[in-house]
Motif scaffolding. Structure first.
Motif, mmCIF file in Angstrom:
data_model
loop_
_atom_site.group_PDB
_atom_site.id
_atom_site.type_symbol
_atom_site.label_atom_id
_atom_site.label_comp_id
_atom_site.label_asym_id
_atom_site.label_seq_id
_atom_site.Cartn_x
_atom_site.Cartn_y
_atom_site.Cartn_z
ATOM 1 N N MET A 31 -11.995 -14.239 -2.068
ATOM 2 C CA MET A 31 -10.622 -13.765 -1.921
ATOM 3 C C MET A 31 -10.471 -12.462 -2.688
ATOM 4 O O MET A 31 -10.962 -12.321 -3.818
ATOM 5 C CB MET A 31 -9.631 -14.797 -2.444
ATOM 6 N N ILE A 32 -9.790 -11.491 -2.077
ATOM 7 C CA ILE A 32 -9.558 -10.196 -2.698
ATOM 8 C C ILE A 32 -8.058 -9.927 -2.730
ATOM 9 O O ILE A 32 -7.373 -10.073 -1.708
ATOM 10 C CB ILE A 32 -10.267 -9.066 -1.921
ATOM 11 N N LEU A 33 -7.541 -9.532 -3.892
ATOM 12 C CA LEU A 33 -6.138 -9.149 -4.027
ATOM 13 C C LEU A 33 -6.026 -7.632 -3.970
ATOM 14 O O LEU A 33 -6.809 -6.916 -4.592
ATOM 15 C CB LEU A 33 -5.564 -9.631 -5.361
ATOM 16 N N PHE A 34 -5.045 -7.153 -3.218
ATOM 17 C CA PHE A 34 -4.756 -5.724 -3.193
ATOM 18 C C PHE A 34 -3.432 -5.463 -3.887
ATOM 19 O O PHE A 34 -2.424 -6.114 -3.619
ATOM 20 C CB PHE A 34 -4.672 -5.188 -1.763
ATOM 21 N N SER A 35 -3.435 -4.463 -4.793
ATOM 22 C CA SER A 35 -2.228 -4.075 -5.516
ATOM 23 C C SER A 35 -2.028 -2.574 -5.356
ATOM 24 O O SER A 35 -2.875 -1.775 -5.774
ATOM 25 C CB SER A 35 -2.362 -4.432 -6.997
ATOM 26 N N PRO A 36 -0.927 -2.136 -4.719
ATOM 27 C CA PRO A 36 -0.708 -0.701 -4.484
ATOM 28 C C PRO A 36 -0.248 0.020 -5.737
ATOM 29 O O PRO A 36 -0.028 -0.588 -6.786
ATOM 30 C CB PRO A 36 0.391 -0.705 -3.419
ATOM 31 N N LYS A 37 -0.081 1.315 -5.610
ATOM 32 C CA LYS A 37 0.397 2.110 -6.741
ATOM 33 C C LYS A 37 1.860 1.784 -7.025
ATOM 34 O O LYS A 37 2.571 1.227 -6.184
ATOM 35 C CB LYS A 37 0.198 3.593 -6.464
ATOM 36 N N HIS A 38 2.289 2.122 -8.217
ATOM 37 C CA HIS A 38 3.669 1.901 -8.640
ATOM 38 C C HIS A 38 4.627 2.562 -7.652
ATOM 39 O O HIS A 38 4.417 3.696 -7.217
ATOM 40 C CB HIS A 38 3.860 2.491 -10.036
ATOM 41 N N LEU A 39 5.656 1.847 -7.257
ATOM 42 C CA LEU A 39 6.700 2.264 -6.326
ATOM 43 C C LEU A 39 6.275 2.191 -4.855
ATOM 44 O O LEU A 39 7.082 2.470 -3.980
ATOM 45 C CB LEU A 39 7.217 3.683 -6.632
ATOM 46 N N GLU A 40 5.025 1.799 -4.586
ATOM 47 C CA GLU A 40 4.590 1.677 -3.199
ATOM 48 C C GLU A 40 4.642 0.216 -2.747
ATOM 49 O O GLU A 40 5.021 -0.672 -3.503
ATOM 50 C CB GLU A 40 3.188 2.257 -3.010
ATOM 51 N N ILE A 41 4.268 -0.030 -1.475
ATOM 52 C CA ILE A 41 4.433 -1.347 -0.878
ATOM 53 C C ILE A 41 3.106 -1.894 -0.364
ATOM 54 O O ILE A 41 2.111 -1.172 -0.288
ATOM 55 C CB ILE A 41 5.476 -1.316 0.264
ATOM 56 N N ARG A 42 3.113 -3.172 -0.014
ATOM 57 C CA ARG A 42 1.856 -3.871 0.232
ATOM 58 C C ARG A 42 1.155 -3.475 1.529
ATOM 59 O O ARG A 42 -0.031 -3.782 1.693
ATOM 60 C CB ARG A 42 2.063 -5.378 0.185
ATOM 61 N N SER A 43 1.832 -2.791 2.445
ATOM 62 C CA SER A 43 1.181 -2.332 3.674
ATOM 63 C C SER A 43 0.365 -1.065 3.467
ATOM 64 O O SER A 43 -0.290 -0.583 4.401
ATOM 65 C CB SER A 43 2.244 -2.076 4.753
ATOM 66 N N TYR A 44 0.356 -0.534 2.290
ATOM 67 C CA TYR A 44 -0.132 0.807 1.967
ATOM 68 C C TYR A 44 -1.594 1.050 2.365
ATOM 69 O O TYR A 44 -1.969 2.162 2.699
ATOM 70 C CB TYR A 44 0.033 0.996 0.465
ATOM 71 N N ALA A 45 -2.439 0.018 2.312
ATOM 72 C CA ALA A 45 -3.878 0.188 2.568
ATOM 73 C C ALA A 45 -4.356 -0.770 3.650
ATOM 74 O O ALA A 45 -5.433 -1.343 3.552
ATOM 75 C CB ALA A 45 -4.673 -0.026 1.285
ATOM 76 N N THR A 46 -3.577 -0.918 4.706
ATOM 77 C CA THR A 46 -3.923 -1.851 5.771
ATOM 78 C C THR A 46 -5.265 -1.503 6.409
ATOM 79 O O THR A 46 -6.007 -2.398 6.842
ATOM 80 C CB THR A 46 -2.806 -1.869 6.835
ATOM 81 N N LEU A 47 -5.625 -0.225 6.478
ATOM 82 C CA LEU A 47 -6.918 0.163 7.027
ATOM 83 C C LEU A 47 -8.076 -0.510 6.295
ATOM 84 O O LEU A 47 -9.051 -0.942 6.926
ATOM 85 C CB LEU A 47 -7.086 1.681 6.942
ATOM 86 N N LEU A 48 -7.994 -0.586 4.985
ATOM 87 C CA LEU A 48 -9.052 -1.212 4.191
ATOM 88 C C LEU A 48 -8.929 -2.730 4.200
ATOM 89 O O LEU A 48 -9.925 -3.448 4.261
ATOM 90 C CB LEU A 48 -9.006 -0.683 2.760
ATOM 91 N N VAL A 49 -7.709 -3.223 4.147
ATOM 92 C CA VAL A 49 -7.473 -4.668 4.145
ATOM 93 C C VAL A 49 -8.012 -5.302 5.419
ATOM 94 O O VAL A 49 -8.712 -6.331 5.391
ATOM 95 C CB VAL A 49 -5.965 -4.953 3.983
ATOM 96 N N GLU A 50 -7.709 -4.700 6.573
ATOM 97 C CA GLU A 50 -8.176 -5.255 7.838
ATOM 98 C C GLU A 50 -9.700 -5.233 7.931
ATOM 99 O O GLU A 50 -10.310 -6.162 8.466
ATOM 100 C CB GLU A 50 -7.564 -4.484 9.004
ATOM 101 N N GLU A 51 -10.306 -4.182 7.424
ATOM 102 C CA GLU A 51 -11.767 -4.117 7.462
ATOM 103 C C GLU A 51 -12.389 -5.259 6.674
ATOM 104 O O GLU A 51 -13.321 -5.933 7.148
ATOM 105 C CB GLU A 51 -12.240 -2.770 6.905
ATOM 106 N N LEU A 52 -11.886 -5.497 5.472
ATOM 107 C CA LEU A 52 -12.429 -6.578 4.649
ATOM 108 C C LEU A 52 -12.198 -7.941 5.302
ATOM 109 O O LEU A 52 -13.094 -8.799 5.309
ATOM 110 C CB LEU A 52 -11.800 -6.530 3.255
#
Length: 378
Positions: A128-149
């Motif tokens: 399991m991998i947790l993704f945490s975006p930068k301050h003030l950003e939202i969880r969809s921010y890195a969907t390109l990488l999330v979907e790949e994993l």
């Protein structure tokens, strides 16, 4: 604080100016498909931690989060593609970050991911991998990488900090926006440092809570974290608290006096070149790097900015393809988006494969002719 200053500090600037008021058809930006062998499912969960107060609103005696869980799916039949952002978040995001593009020519809320909402989970024990975006950003921010994993067999949980994220939509159509208590005053270095420290600790506490809840739902073998501009170092802090994190990646990550935790957890720093944020050229990284006593690697995406590491890489060029007047003014750096996306996906997968699965692809051993934009910082 003026909205422009806030968004510039958050990494989401108002883009373009003087664009025409109309276009032939509305543009729906598109994400680049993942390349792994698995179909992807997604569920969105509303989680409430009643053991602690909200870190930004201490009078609220609980911490409330929305998370999305992305996973290999057993089947995707009759399961619709999941939205990129929930309706209210998409509306707010477009209003704040793409104000220069007329609404009638941009269908931001129409963006879909490659994950299928509510698809059944493929059985099996998985990292399991947790993704945490930068301050003030939202969880969809890195969907390109999330979907790949997720397409390569990982369960990936995207998180965000309620009240310090741009916008979070909860069940029932309730939208929680950034609160003044969580908004840094960029003219006051002491206030910025205070907000950075509080964000670091709250993100780490969120990770511990989310992991505890999701271990009851999934058969988890090992745990990783990747984050951006604060999210990765929050993972280092969480690992130092003994909550069972086995590897951490920053894509890219920054270091400053708010970061006090290092330790022996394997760490990857995927630097941009705008700052630069590497241990050879950045004094803060020069001081911090020796404190990381375990496996560590610093690679750098040449010609990149912070925007090269988020979904803007795919979404902004696809807006411009249908609406040429849109000008994102160098937000993505000079590295071609297709090569940038391919390199990030390859190296992030290789890192987690090595440290969460024990699979060495050899990609992390030195420069690759397949990814000429990536340098190894030694």
């Amino acid at each position: 604080m003026k909205r422009r200053a806030l968004l510039a500090g958050a990494g989401v600037a108002l883009l373009g100016s003087g664009v025409p008021a109309a276009a032939a058809t509305a543009v729906t930006p598109a994400l680049v498909p993942p390349t792994g062998p698995h179909d992807i499912g997604r569920v969105d969960l509303h989680l409430v931690d009643r053991t602690r107060c909200d870190p930004w609103l201490p009078k609220r005696p609980y911490r409330e989060l929305m998370v999305s869980v992305w996973y290999p799916a057993r089947t995707v039949r009759r399961c619709p593609l999941a939205r990129y952002q929930s309706p209210l978040v998409a509306k707010e995001y477009q209003r704040l970050t793409l104000a220069s593009v007329p609404r009638k020519v941009l269908d931001w809320s129409g963006i879909r991911t490659h994950a299928h909402q509510g698809a059944p989970v493929l059985p099996g024990r998985r990292p399991m991998i947790l993704f945490s975006p930068k301050h003030l950003e939202i969880r969809s921010y890195a969907t390109l990488l999330v979907e790949e994993l997720a397409s390569r067999g990982y369960v990936v949980v995207t998180t965000e900090g309620t009240h310090e994220a741009l916008a979070v939509e909860f069940p029932g159509g309730r939208l929680e926006k950034i609160k003044p208590e969580a908004t840094p005053d960029f003219g006051d270095p002491a206030d910025v440092l205070d907000k950075q420290k509080r964000t670091l600790h709250s993100r780490a506490d969120d990770m511990a809570f989310v992991l505890k809840r999701l271990r009851a739902r999934f058969d988890v073998s090992t745990v990783g974290v990747f984050g951006m501009v604060g999210g990765g170092v929050a993972g280092l802090h969480a690992a130092s608290q003994g909550i069972g994190i086995d590897a951490v990646a920053g894509v890219p990550e920054v270091i400053g006096p708010w970061v006090t935790s290092a330790g022996s957890v394997p760490f990857l720093q995927f630097s941009d070149t705008e700052a630069p944020n590497n241990h050879r050229d950045n004094p803060a990284w020069q001081a911090f790097w020796p404190r990381l006593t375990g496996w560590k690697l610093n690679i750098q995406l040449n010609g990149s900015t912070w925007g090269s590491f988020c979904d803007y890489q795919a979404l902004y060029p696809s807006i411009r393809a249908g609406y040429p007047a849109f000008d994102y003014r160098g937000e993505l750096g000079s590295v071609p988006p297709a090569r940038s996306i391919a390199a990030q996906r390859a190296y992030l997968t290789a890192f987690f494969d090595l440290h969460l699965r024990g699979r060495d692809s050899s990609l992390l051993r030195g420069p690759s002719v397949e990814h000429p934009d990536v340098s190894f910082i030694v």
